[in-house]
Design an enzyme around this catalytic site. Structure first.
Site, PDB file in Angstrom:
ATOM      1  N   ASP A 264      23.335 127.513  51.959  1.00  0.00           N
ATOM      2  CA  ASP A 264      22.838 128.886  52.107  1.00  0.00           C
ATOM      3  C   ASP A 264      24.009 129.865  52.082  1.00  0.00           C
ATOM      4  O   ASP A 264      23.807 131.074  52.046  1.00  0.00           O
ATOM      5  CB  ASP A 264      22.059 129.030  53.432  1.00  0.00           C
ATOM      6  CG  ASP A 264      21.424 130.403  53.569  1.00  0.00           C
ATOM      7  OD1 ASP A 264      20.713 130.814  52.618  1.00  0.00           O
ATOM      8  OD2 ASP A 264      21.647 131.075  54.589  1.00  0.00           O
TER       9      ASP A 264
ATOM     10  N   PRO B  24      31.005 127.953  63.978  1.00  0.00           N
ATOM     11  CA  PRO B  24      31.518 129.186  63.371  1.00  0.00           C
ATOM     12  C   PRO B  24      32.721 128.905  62.474  1.00  0.00           C
ATOM     13  O   PRO B  24      33.354 127.850  62.584  1.00  0.00           O
ATOM     14  CB  PRO B  24      31.935 130.037  64.575  1.00  0.00           C
ATOM     15  CG  PRO B  24      32.117 129.094  65.695  1.00  0.00           C
ATOM     16  CD  PRO B  24      31.329 127.860  65.407  1.00  0.00           C
TER      17      PRO B  24
ATOM     18  N   ASP C 183      30.525 118.844  68.992  1.00  0.00           N
ATOM     19  CA  ASP C 183      30.829 120.231  69.318  1.00  0.00           C
ATOM     20  C   ASP C 183      32.164 120.220  70.047  1.00  0.00           C
ATOM     21  O   ASP C 183      32.467 119.275  70.793  1.00  0.00           O
ATOM     22  CB  ASP C 183      29.738 120.835  70.220  1.00  0.00           C
ATOM     23  CG  ASP C 183      29.821 122.364  70.271  1.00  0.00           C
ATOM     24  OD1 ASP C 183      28.928 123.022  69.709  1.00  0.00           O
ATOM     25  OD2 ASP C 183      30.803 122.893  70.851  1.00  0.00           O
TER      26      ASP C 183
ATOM     27  N   HIS D  36      22.324 133.241  51.233  1.00  0.00           N
ATOM     28  CA  HIS D  36      22.523 133.647  52.636  1.00  0.00           C
ATOM     29  C   HIS D  36      21.227 134.252  53.197  1.00  0.00           C
ATOM     30  O   HIS D  36      21.236 135.348  53.755  1.00  0.00           O
ATOM     31  CB  HIS D  36      23.698 134.629  52.748  1.00  0.00           C
ATOM     32  CG  HIS D  36      24.344 134.631  54.116  1.00  0.00           C
ATOM     33  ND1 HIS D  36      25.712 134.649  54.286  1.00  0.00           N
ATOM     34  CD2 HIS D  36      23.815 134.602  55.361  1.00  0.00           C
ATOM     35  CE1 HIS D  36      25.980 134.646  55.583  1.00  0.00           C
ATOM     36  NE2 HIS D  36      24.845 134.619  56.250  1.00  0.00           N
TER      37      HIS D  36
ATOM     38  N   THR E  65      24.377 126.016  56.474  1.00  0.00           N
ATOM     39  CA  THR E  65      23.746 127.334  56.641  1.00  0.00           C
ATOM     40  C   THR E  65      24.614 128.162  57.587  1.00  0.00           C
ATOM     41  O   THR E  65      24.140 129.093  58.211  1.00  0.00           O
ATOM     42  CB  THR E  65      22.317 127.219  57.218  1.00  0.00           C
ATOM     43  OG1 THR E  65      22.381 126.497  58.455  1.00  0.00           O
ATOM     44  CG2 THR E  65      21.379 126.511  56.267  1.00  0.00           C
ATOM     45  N   SER E  66      25.893 127.809  57.669  1.00  0.00           N
ATOM     46  CA  SER E  66      26.745 128.489  58.640  1.00  0.00           C
ATOM     47  C   SER E  66      27.675 129.507  57.974  1.00  0.00           C
ATOM     48  O   SER E  66      27.386 130.697  57.966  1.00  0.00           O
ATOM     49  CB  SER E  66      27.516 127.440  59.436  1.00  0.00           C
ATOM     50  OG  SER E  66      27.838 127.958  60.684  1.00  0.00           O
ATOM     51  N   ARG E  67      28.777 129.048  57.428  1.00  0.00           N
ATOM     52  CA  ARG E  67      29.685 129.934  56.691  1.00  0.00           C
ATOM     53  C   ARG E  67      30.296 129.155  55.528  1.00  0.00           C
ATOM     54  O   ARG E  67      30.690 127.989  55.689  1.00  0.00           O
ATOM     55  CB  ARG E  67      30.821 130.461  57.593  1.00  0.00           C
ATOM     56  CG  ARG E  67      30.428 131.579  58.536  1.00  0.00           C
ATOM     57  CD  ARG E  67      30.084 132.890  57.793  1.00  0.00           C
ATOM     58  NE  ARG E  67      29.684 133.963  58.689  1.00  0.00           N
ATOM     59  CZ  ARG E  67      28.430 134.235  59.059  1.00  0.00           C
ATOM     60  NH1 ARG E  67      27.433 133.495  58.620  1.00  0.00           N
ATOM     61  NH2 ARG E  67      28.172 135.261  59.848  1.00  0.00           N
TER      62      ARG E  67
ATOM     63  N   LYS F 208      23.493 127.990  69.759  1.00  0.00           N
ATOM     64  CA  LYS F 208      22.076 128.396  69.775  1.00  0.00           C
ATOM     65  C   LYS F 208      21.318 127.816  68.573  1.00  0.00           C
ATOM     66  O   LYS F 208      20.228 127.271  68.719  1.00  0.00           O
ATOM     67  CB  LYS F 208      21.996 129.929  69.784  1.00  0.00           C
ATOM     68  CG  LYS F 208      22.479 130.545  71.094  1.00  0.00           C
ATOM     69  CD  LYS F 208      22.520 132.054  71.047  1.00  0.00           C
ATOM     70  CE  LYS F 208      23.642 132.617  70.229  1.00  0.00           C
ATOM     71  NZ  LYS F 208      25.004 132.366  70.700  1.00  0.00           N
ATOM     72  N   ILE F 209      21.927 127.935  67.380  1.00  0.00           N
ATOM     73  CA  ILE F 209      21.224 127.476  66.175  1.00  0.00           C
ATOM     74  C   ILE F 209      21.205 125.948  66.121  1.00  0.00           C
ATOM     75  O   ILE F 209      20.161 125.339  65.852  1.00  0.00           O
ATOM     76  CB  ILE F 209      21.864 128.086  64.907  1.00  0.00           C
ATOM     77  CG1 ILE F 209      21.660 129.603  64.905  1.00  0.00           C
ATOM     78  CG2 ILE F 209      21.269 127.460  63.640  1.00  0.00           C
ATOM     79  CD1 ILE F 209      22.434 130.362  63.852  1.00  0.00           C
TER      80      ILE F 209
ATOM     81  N   GLU G 245      30.969 133.994  48.377  1.00  0.00           N
ATOM     82  CA  GLU G 245      29.657 134.624  48.214  1.00  0.00           C
ATOM     83  C   GLU G 245      29.697 136.139  48.158  1.00  0.00           C
ATOM     84  O   GLU G 245      28.810 136.767  47.585  1.00  0.00           O
ATOM     85  CB  GLU G 245      28.713 134.184  49.344  1.00  0.00           C
ATOM     86  CG  GLU G 245      29.103 134.717  50.711  1.00  0.00           C
ATOM     87  CD  GLU G 245      28.118 134.282  51.801  1.00  0.00           C
ATOM     88  OE1 GLU G 245      27.781 133.092  51.840  1.00  0.00           O
ATOM     89  OE2 GLU G 245      27.683 135.151  52.587  1.00  0.00           O
TER      90      GLU G 245
HETATM   91  P1  NAI Z   1      26.918 129.822  68.750  1.00  0.00           P
HETATM   92  O1  NAI Z   1      28.139 130.587  69.112  1.00  0.00           O
HETATM   93  O2  NAI Z   1      25.738 129.854  69.657  1.00  0.00           O
HETATM   94  O3  NAI Z   1      27.312 128.277  68.522  1.00  0.00           O
HETATM   95  C1  NAI Z   1      28.434 127.851  67.837  1.00  0.00           C
HETATM   96  C2  NAI Z   1      28.786 126.468  68.369  1.00  0.00           C
HETATM   97  O4  NAI Z   1      29.899 125.963  67.615  1.00  0.00           O
HETATM   98  C3  NAI Z   1      29.227 126.472  69.851  1.00  0.00           C
HETATM   99  O5  NAI Z   1      28.538 125.476  70.574  1.00  0.00           O
HETATM  100  C4  NAI Z   1      30.717 126.182  69.784  1.00  0.00           C
HETATM  101  O6  NAI Z   1      31.182 125.451  70.910  1.00  0.00           O
HETATM  102  C5  NAI Z   1      30.797 125.343  68.523  1.00  0.00           C
HETATM  103  N1  NAI Z   1      32.144 125.297  67.964  1.00  0.00           N
HETATM  104  C6  NAI Z   1      33.131 126.218  68.024  1.00  0.00           C
HETATM  105  N2  NAI Z   1      34.242 125.763  67.409  1.00  0.00           N
HETATM  106  C7  NAI Z   1      33.934 124.525  66.953  1.00  0.00           C
HETATM  107  C8  NAI Z   1      34.668 123.554  66.246  1.00  0.00           C
HETATM  108  N3  NAI Z   1      35.945 123.748  65.908  1.00  0.00           N
HETATM  109  N4  NAI Z   1      34.048 122.392  65.938  1.00  0.00           N
HETATM  110  C9  NAI Z   1      32.751 122.158  66.324  1.00  0.00           C
HETATM  111  N5  NAI Z   1      32.012 123.055  67.007  1.00  0.00           N
HETATM  112  C10 NAI Z   1      32.598 124.225  67.307  1.00  0.00           C
HETATM  113  O7  NAI Z   1      26.522 130.319  67.281  1.00  0.00           O
HETATM  114  P2  NAI Z   1      25.113 130.216  66.573  1.00  0.00           P
HETATM  115  O8  NAI Z   1      24.310 131.421  66.870  1.00  0.00           O
HETATM  116  O9  NAI Z   1      24.529 128.874  66.826  1.00  0.00           O
HETATM  117  O10 NAI Z   1      25.566 130.321  65.045  1.00  0.00           O
HETATM  118  C11 NAI Z   1      26.300 129.302  64.408  1.00  0.00           C
HETATM  119  C12 NAI Z   1      26.814 129.830  63.088  1.00  0.00           C
HETATM  120  O11 NAI Z   1      25.710 130.061  62.198  1.00  0.00           O
HETATM  121  C13 NAI Z   1      27.479 131.213  63.187  1.00  0.00           C
HETATM  122  O12 NAI Z   1      28.838 131.105  63.494  1.00  0.00           O
HETATM  123  C14 NAI Z   1      27.285 131.775  61.824  1.00  0.00           C
HETATM  124  O13 NAI Z   1      28.423 131.453  61.051  1.00  0.00           O
HETATM  125  C15 NAI Z   1      26.099 131.020  61.252  1.00  0.00           C
HETATM  126  N6  NAI Z   1      24.957 131.889  60.966  1.00  0.00           N
HETATM  127  C16 NAI Z   1      24.418 131.859  59.706  1.00  0.00           C
HETATM  128  C17 NAI Z   1      23.339 132.634  59.385  1.00  0.00           C
HETATM  129  C18 NAI Z   1      22.692 132.594  58.024  1.00  0.00           C
HETATM  130  O14 NAI Z   1      21.874 133.461  57.707  1.00  0.00           O
HETATM  131  N7  NAI Z   1      23.012 131.627  57.179  1.00  0.00           N
HETATM  132  C19 NAI Z   1      22.763 133.556  60.373  1.00  0.00           C
HETATM  133  C20 NAI Z   1      23.367 133.467  61.693  1.00  0.00           C
HETATM  134  C21 NAI Z   1      24.434 132.675  61.966  1.00  0.00           C
END
Ligand code: NAI
Length: 339
Positions: free
Chosen positions: A263, A211, A178, A300, A237-239, A158-159, A268
């Site tokens: 981020d 993730p 991906d 974050h 900005t992920s983890r 999504k992001i 952290e």
């Molecule tokens: P999502 O679940 O919609 O998308 C994650 C994508 O990563 C999926 O398309 C999945 O197929 C892909 N993926 C899974 N394993 C993978 C791998 N080994 N290699 C490459 N791609 C892989 O999640 P969304 O909502 O897009 O969030 C992504 C990340 O952003 C979250 O996991 C979270 O860690 C982080 N996040 C950070 C925030 C912040 O405030 N900094 C807030 C919200 C989320």
């Protein structure tokens, strides 16, 4: 049980959480018991008397804390975030229902990612302080046109997708990786899925949106960094644990990485979200990162918009309502975590 008798121990509560949850709770009426502390082995006792706990990204939901939660009688773990890498799902299996907020605002995170990139590129973080000191020199503030550069996006959920849609406006060449590519999205948006290594070789900016898992832990390490274009901008900005911080510091010192926007940070949980301005920071890697003028660290905050907070509160309370009423759980991470 009436909603007002349903107790939720709400860990790591900040004033903005309390405000957004109190507003949303007028429609639900749960008994929300706000606890300032992180959830961990020392604080888990505050959940006594609650059937549910509400936790955030840096709360500890490892095996030992889960054991204690079970003894106390907690049945539901309601995460008020999307990521769930802090929950030991194998140990939670069969003992708890675990729910989360899968999406609350991909725009919030994607837009903050862009803000960080443009800050680093055009050095507005340095210009801001310079001008306040009557220093109107441009020396050291040289940026680059985004147009025509190559952007690598790792993780197109999504992001990642929202971020790509925004970045298309710059006229960049966008490469994506991906584990589960969405070819229809790629075709509709004129982007190409490639292997990670191609992104490392070709991208001027690499942004992480996948993730944290066993597979992605420290995916950015000495080896992957050595394949990147000299001077690359790395954005996370992920983890935090997607990047081996010590290896990143080496690469920043050598100039292999030209700039980094972070981020999130692997350690952290010790510091982020809290004012430590009157304390000594003992984490030398964090201090080293902050000391680079080509590194931008935010605490974050990518998720932190009004819209996201309102959505987080509404979805979390609805998740709890479904559990309280014995309804199917729409946002369960796995049914009783059968893993
Ligand atoms: P999502 O679940 O919609 O998308 C994650 C994508 O990563 C999926 O398309 C999945 O197929 C892909 N993926 C899974 N394993 C993978 C791998 N080994 N290699 C490459 N791609 C892989 O999640 P969304 O909502 O897009 O969030 C992504 C990340 O952003 C979250 O996991 C979270 O860690 C982080 N996040 C950070 C925030 C912040 O405030 N900094 C807030 C919200 C989320």
């Amino acid at each position: 049980m009436k909603n007002h008798e349903f107790n939720v121990a709400f860990f790591d509560a900040k004033s903005y959480d309390i405000q957004s949850f109190n507003e949303a709770n007028t429609g639900f009426g749960f008994q929300l018991n706000y606890i300032e502390n992180h959830l961990n082995l020392e604080t888990v006792r505050y959940a006594r008397g609650s059937r549910a706990i509400c936790a955030f990204v840096n709360d500890d939901l490892g095996a030992e804390v889960l054991d204690e939660l079970e003894k106390i009688g907690v049945k539901l773990i309601a995460l008020r975030c999307a990521g769930f890498n802090n929950v030991d799902l194998t140990m939670a299996g069969g003992r708890f229902n675990v729910v989360r907020v899968p999406a609350y605002s991909p725009y919030a995170v994607a837009e903050h990612t862009l803000a960080m990139i443009m800050t680093l590129n055009r050095k507005t973080h340095r210009a801001y302080f310079r001008v306040r000191d009557n220093n109107f020199s441009l020396q050291g503030l040289l940026g680059f046109d985004m147009h025509g550069k190559t952007l690598g996006v790792i993780g197109t959920g999504k992001i990642g997708k929202t971020f790509i849609s925004i970045m298309k406006g710059f006229g960049m060449n966008i490469l994506a990786y991906d584990k589960y590519p969405d070819q229809a999205f790629a075709e509709a948006n004129g982007i190409a899925y490639v292997e990670k290594e191609e992104i490392y070789r070709k991208a001027d900016i690499i942004s992480l949106h996948c993730p944290l898992s066993d597979e992605t832990f420290h995916m950015i390490n000495r080896q992957s960094l050595s394949q990147m274009k000299p001077g690359v901008m790395l954005v996370n900005t992920s983890r935090g644990k997607l990047i081996d911080t010590k290896n990143l510091i080496e690469a920043l010192k050598s100039g292999r990485v030209g700039s980094a926007a972070l981020d999130v940070y692997e350690e952290e949980s010790e510091y982020f979200f809290v004012d430590h301005s009157n304390m000594i920071i003992h984490d030398d890697d964090l201090v080293r990162l902050i000391s680079f003028n080509n590194v931008l660290v935010t605490s974050h905050q990518a998720f932190f918009t009004k819209e996201a907070l309102a959505n987080i509160a509404a979805t979390t309370l609805n998740n709890i309502k479904e559990f309280a009423e014995g309804l199917p759980l729409s946002n369960e991470i796995c049914p009783k975590c059968s893993g």
